[in-house]
Each structure stands twice: as C-alpha cells, then as structure tokens.
Design a protein around this motif. Structure first.
Motif, PDB file in Angstrom:
ATOM      1  N   GLN A  97       0.701  -8.186  -5.094  1.00  0.00           N
ATOM      2  CA  GLN A  97      -0.514  -8.672  -4.443  1.00  0.00           C
ATOM      3  C   GLN A  97      -1.474  -9.214  -5.502  1.00  0.00           C
ATOM      4  N   SER A  98      -2.224 -10.242  -5.112  1.00  0.00           N
ATOM      5  CA  SER A  98      -3.220 -10.857  -5.993  1.00  0.00           C
ATOM      6  C   SER A  98      -4.606 -10.684  -5.391  1.00  0.00           C
ATOM      7  N   PHE A  99      -5.589 -10.452  -6.286  1.00  0.00           N
ATOM      8  CA  PHE A  99      -6.959 -10.190  -5.857  1.00  0.00           C
ATOM      9  C   PHE A  99      -7.922 -11.098  -6.638  1.00  0.00           C
ATOM     10  N   PRO A 100      -8.162 -12.338  -6.156  1.00  0.00           N
ATOM     11  CA  PRO A 100      -9.121 -13.212  -6.839  1.00  0.00           C
ATOM     12  C   PRO A 100     -10.533 -12.638  -6.742  1.00  0.00           C
ATOM     13  N   ALA A 101     -11.328 -12.860  -7.788  1.00  0.00           N
ATOM     14  CA  ALA A 101     -12.678 -12.305  -7.851  1.00  0.00           C
ATOM     15  C   ALA A 101     -13.475 -12.642  -6.599  1.00  0.00           C
ATOM     16  N   ASP A 102     -14.140 -11.631  -6.034  1.00  0.00           N
ATOM     17  CA  ASP A 102     -14.969 -11.841  -4.847  1.00  0.00           C
ATOM     18  C   ASP A 102     -16.384 -12.278  -5.253  1.00  0.00           C
ATOM     19  N   TYR A 138       1.765  -5.286  -9.351  1.00  0.00           N
ATOM     20  CA  TYR A 138       3.167  -5.339  -8.936  1.00  0.00           C
ATOM     21  C   TYR A 138       3.699  -3.909  -8.891  1.00  0.00           C
ATOM     22  N   ILE A 139       4.478  -3.605  -7.889  1.00  0.00           N
ATOM     23  CA  ILE A 139       5.121  -2.291  -7.848  1.00  0.00           C
ATOM     24  C   ILE A 139       6.575  -2.443  -7.445  1.00  0.00           C
ATOM     25  N   TYR A 140       7.433  -1.942  -8.342  1.00  0.00           N
ATOM     26  CA  TYR A 140       8.871  -1.929  -8.127  1.00  0.00           C
ATOM     27  C   TYR A 140       9.347  -0.491  -8.341  1.00  0.00           C
ATOM     28  N   PRO A 141      10.575  -0.174  -7.969  1.00  0.00           N
ATOM     29  CA  PRO A 141      11.021   1.220  -8.076  1.00  0.00           C
ATOM     30  C   PRO A 141      10.828   1.830  -9.461  1.00  0.00           C
ATOM     31  N   GLU A 142      10.950   1.033 -10.504  1.00  0.00           N
ATOM     32  CA  GLU A 142      10.888   1.596 -11.855  1.00  0.00           C
ATOM     33  C   GLU A 142       9.605   1.262 -12.604  1.00  0.00           C
ATOM     34  N   GLN A 143       8.770   0.379 -12.046  1.00  0.00           N
ATOM     35  CA  GLN A 143       7.608  -0.063 -12.829  1.00  0.00           C
ATOM     36  C   GLN A 143       6.428  -0.487 -11.950  1.00  0.00           C
ATOM     37  N   PHE A 144       5.240  -0.104 -12.398  1.00  0.00           N
ATOM     38  CA  PHE A 144       3.983  -0.578 -11.814  1.00  0.00           C
ATOM     39  C   PHE A 144       3.285  -1.422 -12.877  1.00  0.00           C
ATOM     40  N   THR A 145       2.736  -2.558 -12.467  1.00  0.00           N
ATOM     41  CA  THR A 145       2.062  -3.459 -13.400  1.00  0.00           C
ATOM     42  C   THR A 145       0.652  -3.773 -12.919  1.00  0.00           C
ATOM     43  N   TYR A 146      -0.278  -3.718 -13.861  1.00  0.00           N
ATOM     44  CA  TYR A 146      -1.650  -4.182 -13.640  1.00  0.00           C
ATOM     45  C   TYR A 146      -1.828  -5.397 -14.540  1.00  0.00           C
ATOM     46  N   PHE A 201       0.836  -1.199   0.000  1.00  0.00           N
ATOM     47  CA  PHE A 201       0.000   0.000   0.000  1.00  0.00           C
ATOM     48  C   PHE A 201       0.875   1.255   0.000  1.00  0.00           C
ATOM     49  N   ASN A 202       1.882   1.279   0.870  1.00  0.00           N
ATOM     50  CA  ASN A 202       2.744   2.450   1.004  1.00  0.00           C
ATOM     51  C   ASN A 202       3.656   2.651  -0.207  1.00  0.00           C
ATOM     52  N   ASN A 203       4.034   1.546  -0.860  1.00  0.00           N
ATOM     53  CA  ASN A 203       4.858   1.658  -2.064  1.00  0.00           C
ATOM     54  C   ASN A 203       4.099   2.382  -3.180  1.00  0.00           C
ATOM     55  N   ILE A 204       2.796   2.149  -3.258  1.00  0.00           N
ATOM     56  CA  ILE A 204       1.975   2.864  -4.243  1.00  0.00           C
ATOM     57  C   ILE A 204       1.717   4.287  -3.753  1.00  0.00           C
ATOM     58  N   LYS A 205       1.383   4.410  -2.480  1.00  0.00           N
ATOM     59  CA  LYS A 205       1.061   5.719  -1.907  1.00  0.00           C
ATOM     60  C   LYS A 205       2.217   6.704  -2.050  1.00  0.00           C
ATOM     61  N   ALA A 206       3.437   6.202  -2.101  1.00  0.00           N
ATOM     62  CA  ALA A 206       4.611   7.072  -2.234  1.00  0.00           C
ATOM     63  C   ALA A 206       4.569   7.882  -3.530  1.00  0.00           C
ATOM     64  N   HIS A 207       3.763   7.436  -4.493  1.00  0.00           N
ATOM     65  CA  HIS A 207       3.647   8.132  -5.778  1.00  0.00           C
ATOM     66  C   HIS A 207       2.401   9.018  -5.840  1.00  0.00           C
ATOM     67  N   HIS A 239     -10.299  -9.588  -3.344  1.00  0.00           N
ATOM     68  CA  HIS A 239      -9.697  -9.360  -2.030  1.00  0.00           C
ATOM     69  C   HIS A 239      -8.528 -10.310  -1.864  1.00  0.00           C
ATOM     70  N   THR A 240      -7.463  -9.823  -1.236  1.00  0.00           N
ATOM     71  CA  THR A 240      -6.317 -10.692  -0.977  1.00  0.00           C
ATOM     72  C   THR A 240      -6.730 -11.881  -0.119  1.00  0.00           C
ATOM     73  N   LEU A 241      -6.127 -13.026  -0.397  1.00  0.00           N
ATOM     74  CA  LEU A 241      -6.387 -14.235   0.386  1.00  0.00           C
ATOM     75  C   LEU A 241      -5.185 -14.634   1.234  1.00  0.00           C
ATOM     76  N   ASP A 242      -4.059 -13.971   0.993  1.00  0.00           N
ATOM     77  CA  ASP A 242      -2.854 -14.297   1.759  1.00  0.00           C
ATOM     78  C   ASP A 242      -2.036 -13.025   1.973  1.00  0.00           C
ATOM     79  N   ALA A 243      -0.854 -13.192   2.543  1.00  0.00           N
ATOM     80  CA  ALA A 243      -0.024 -12.028   2.876  1.00  0.00           C
ATOM     81  C   ALA A 243       0.525 -11.336   1.642  1.00  0.00           C
ATOM     82  N   GLY A 244       0.721 -12.079   0.565  1.00  0.00           N
ATOM     83  CA  GLY A 244       1.327 -11.493  -0.620  1.00  0.00           C
ATOM     84  C   GLY A 244       2.729 -10.993  -0.298  1.00  0.00           C
ATOM     85  N   PHE A 245       3.140  -9.970  -1.043  1.00  0.00           N
ATOM     86  CA  PHE A 245       4.492  -9.439  -0.886  1.00  0.00           C
ATOM     87  C   PHE A 245       4.449  -7.918  -0.936  1.00  0.00           C
TER      88      PHE A 245
END
Length: 198
Positions: free
Chosen positions: A132-137, A160-168, A35-41, A122-128
């Motif tokens: 994060q993965s969001f299976p259909a609710d 996915y969010i890394y310093p240089e790239q965000f992926t949907y 959450f914070n990695n995205i919020k930083a942008h 909604h996430t089903l596990d801790a992810g990273f």
C-alpha cells in the motif's frame, strides 16, 4: 394520552438504539487483506535494517531497528518503530471507511507530542494485499511547509508485507529510504514507546 406517551417512549427508545449502533466497518478486500496480513503478527516484534538510504549514513544506519506490532483492533494497528534507545515513533494504520490512513505519532520521552507529529498519508487507490502507498495528506503538507521542509510535501510512504519480510519505505523526488524487517525471526518485544503504556 397514556397511549400517545407509550408510543413516543417506544419511538425514542428505538431511535436511541439506532444512534447507539456502531458505524459499520466499511473497507475493500485489498485494504482488508493488507491490514489483516500485518495484524496476523500482533504482539510480535522484529529486527530490521536499512537497505536503501540515498542520503547516506544516518542515525538509523548503526542503531538497532525494531518494529513491534503492539496493539491491534478491527480498525487500528499501532506499530512502534524503535531506533536504538529512541522510542519516539509509532506508526498508526487506520481503516477510515474510504481507505487506509498511515500516521507517524512522534513523542518526546516525557510522552508529550513532538512538534512534528501525526504526519502521514492516505491511500488513493485499492493497492494490493501485500503493498500500500500513502501519499502525504494536506495536514502533512501544511506541517512540512510551516517547518521549512517543503521538499517533504512530495513524500509517499509505502509499506510491503510478505510472509518473510515487512518493508517501510519513504520516497519522493531525489530521495529514497527503506527499512526491511525479518518476519521469520520474532524477537523479544521492547518496552512501550514514549507516550504509551503497557
């Protein structure tokens, strides 16, 4: 009588204070970090491109793709996803207390809800911290079944969010769609998405 009344007043005041206290923000480290990695942008916008689409060319292929980390709070991120002039999509990531929720808020140009809106998972596990993965609710599965697209009931959305790239990314059996955004080159923020105000 006055003493009893005073005690009752104090107890009622104390109860009101307890009720007025906001619920604690419950989360786990990997969800917080993601959450914070995205919020930083927050406030920034980035251009993207389709890097995988096994269904072939679509309206996404040639359009200018822009994500805008537009609104950020301690509990929610609003990220409009503009496809050319189409400003109908906003990703909403929310801390729920039992994980993270991803919803797709789809609007018409007049701001009204699309018939297909607020689907997601909604996430089903801790992810990273970076993924994060969001299976259909259940709401989404019922919406897809009602709309005659039961294949979408198997959707899992990933971010996915890394310093240089965000992926949907969207995956299900036989289907993969992915857009990558370059986080190293912020661009001018677009206007508010449909249904929202600056």
């Amino acid at each position: 009588m006055k003493v009893a009344l005073s005690v009752s007043t104090i107890l009622l005041s104390a109860s009101a204070c307890v009720l007025a206290r906001p619920a604690p923000l419950v989360s786990i480290p990997t969800h917080d970090a993601f959450f914070n990695n995205i919020k930083a942008h927050c406030g920034k916008a980035f251009a993207g491109k389709v890097t995988v689409d096994n269904a072939g060319p679509s309206s996404f292929s040639e359009a200018k793709l822009v994500m805008h980390v537009r609104r950020c709070s301690e509990r929610e991120l609003q990220i409009p996803f503009h496809v050319g002039a189409d400003a109908s999509r906003t990703w909403i990531i929310t801390k729920t207390g039992s994980g993270l929720s991803l919803k797709h808020d789809h609007r018409h140009e007049d701001g009204s809800d699309d018939v297909s809106t607020m689907y997601g998972g909604h996430t089903l596990d801790a992810g990273f911290a970076n993924a994060q993965s969001f299976p259909a609710d259940q709401y989404s599965k019922e919406l897809f079944a009602k709309q005659g697209i039961p294949q979408s009931m198997g959707n899992t959305w990933q971010m996915y969010i890394y310093p240089e790239q965000f992926t949907y990314r969207l995956v299900r059996e036989g289907r993969e769609f992915r857009v990558d955004f370059d986080l190293t080159k912020p661009i001018s923020a677009p206007a508010a998405p449909w249904g929202y105000q600056d």
